[in-house]
Design a protein around this motif. Structure first.
Motif, mmCIF file in Angstrom:
data_model
loop_
_atom_site.group_PDB
_atom_site.id
_atom_site.type_symbol
_atom_site.label_atom_id
_atom_site.label_comp_id
_atom_site.label_asym_id
_atom_site.label_seq_id
_atom_site.Cartn_x
_atom_site.Cartn_y
_atom_site.Cartn_z
ATOM 1 N N SER A 1 -6.488 -5.645 -3.731
ATOM 2 C CA SER A 1 -5.846 -4.331 -3.627
ATOM 3 C C SER A 1 -6.604 -3.296 -4.451
ATOM 4 O O SER A 1 -7.303 -3.638 -5.401
ATOM 5 N N SER B 1 -4.774 4.094 -0.832
ATOM 6 C CA SER B 1 -4.444 2.763 -1.356
ATOM 7 C C SER B 1 -4.595 1.734 -0.252
ATOM 8 O O SER B 1 -4.444 2.046 0.934
ATOM 9 N N TRP C 1 -4.251 -2.765 0.595
ATOM 10 C CA TRP C 1 -4.131 -4.191 0.298
ATOM 11 C C TRP C 1 -4.756 -4.925 1.466
ATOM 12 O O TRP C 1 -4.525 -4.584 2.634
ATOM 13 N N ALA D 1 0.838 -1.205 0.000
ATOM 14 C CA ALA D 1 0.000 0.000 0.000
ATOM 15 C C ALA D 1 0.874 1.257 0.000
ATOM 16 O O ALA D 1 0.545 2.250 -0.652
#
Length: 307
Positions: free
Chosen positions: A269, A284, A286, A218
């Motif tokens: 993700s 972001s 994951w 991330a």
């Protein structure tokens, strides 16, 4: 007397010969059966499979969530609440107008498998090539057998297609197009460009029909998005083209927000640059499951609009 003995001996000899001959005839005409010990059948050796990175289905650290120093504490707590205690995850957020407003946290620090989100790095590499004049609008790529993905019929073997057409096909989910573009650019070059953006742990390891396509974190996605927004590596013209290519992509992370978003997501993700009410930020994530992605995106948007 001698004659009688001779006759008896002769008679015994003839009788023995007859019995011997009869017995030999019986043996020669009888069936010979061979009984062998039962043996287990040889088990066929299973074909040797290429090693694959393990798919994570349980938490890496059940309760040990690390929050990077300087992170916005209130937002960090909200993110932890959304992601829960039963998942392995990494999350990064950055206010693109204020470098001091960020969050980077997770209960996983290691590099994770990624598939669809690796299109970001292929796009960046494509436009870095275009920026240097090595590919252009007139560049055509002929589809090879190694590019083809079973079940996809949009692109034909030995037919040449333009870069723009293949790029659009890739963003619509066509893996044959992605494989052809990756072959043209080269994995080594894609990984080189990723590192130029500060994504030091990111690497494409397979084709887009592989699982995984590559590895990332991330934080690497976060660094890449910041670099893209700020015009690093790619000039503004090409950076805007990359963003435009990602606009409108289905992404659970942005599915409940009201702002304009540019991003990509897959089952594990997702990332996005978002513009809303004068705010610009990137996020972001994951995780071993994408079930909380939509709520995560909405939670971040709500916090940004209040601060």
């Amino acid at each position: 007397m001698k004659n009688k003995i001779f006759i008896r001996s002769l008679f015994v000899t003839i009788l023995a010969f007859v019995l011997y001959t009869s017995n030999m005839h019986r043996v020669e005409n009888s069936e010979l059966k061979v009984v062998e010990p039962k043996t287990s059948q040889k088990q066929k050796k299973a074909p040797i499979k290429e090693p694959q990175a393990p798919k994570i289905t349980s938490t890496e650290y059940a309760t040990n969530v690390t929050v990077e120093k300087g992170s916005q504490k209130k937002l960090a707590k909200k993110i932890q609440s959304v992601m829960g205690k039963d998942n392995t995850y990494q999350v990064a957020f950055q206010d693109l107008n204020n470098s001091s407003k960020y969050v980077r946290l997770g209960n996983s620090k290691r590099v994770q498998n990624a598939n669809g989100t690796m299109k970001l790095y292929l796009l960046l590499a494509l436009y870095k090539k275009a920026q240097s004049g090595k590919i252009g609008r007139k560049t055509a790529i002929k589809i090879k057998k190694s590019d083809l993905v079973k079940g996809e019929q949009m692109l034909q073997l030995n037919m040449a297609y333009g870069i723009a057409y293949l790029r659009q096909a890739m963003m619509r989910g066509n893996k044959t197009a992605a494989n052809a573009l990756l072959r043209k650019v080269g994995k080594k070059y894609v990984n080189q460009v990723a590192h130029e953006f500060g994504a030091d742990q990111t690497e494409i390891v397979g084709k887009f029909s592989s699982d995984p396509v590559g590895h990332t974190t991330a934080n690497d996605l976060d660094a890449t998005l910041k670099g893209l927004y700020q015009g690093r590596v790619l000039k503004r013209q090409h950076a805007y083209t990359v963003l435009g290519t990602m606009h409108g992509q289905k992404n659970k992370l942005t599915s409940k927000i009201s702002g304009t978003s540019y991003g990509i997501g897959d089952d594990n993700s997702a990332f996005a640059i978002v513009q809303n009410r004068g705010h610009s930020y990137c996020m972001s994530v994951w995780c071993n499951t994408d079930k909380n992605f939509a709520k995560l995106g909405k939670t971040i948007e709500t916090w940004v609009n209040k601060h």
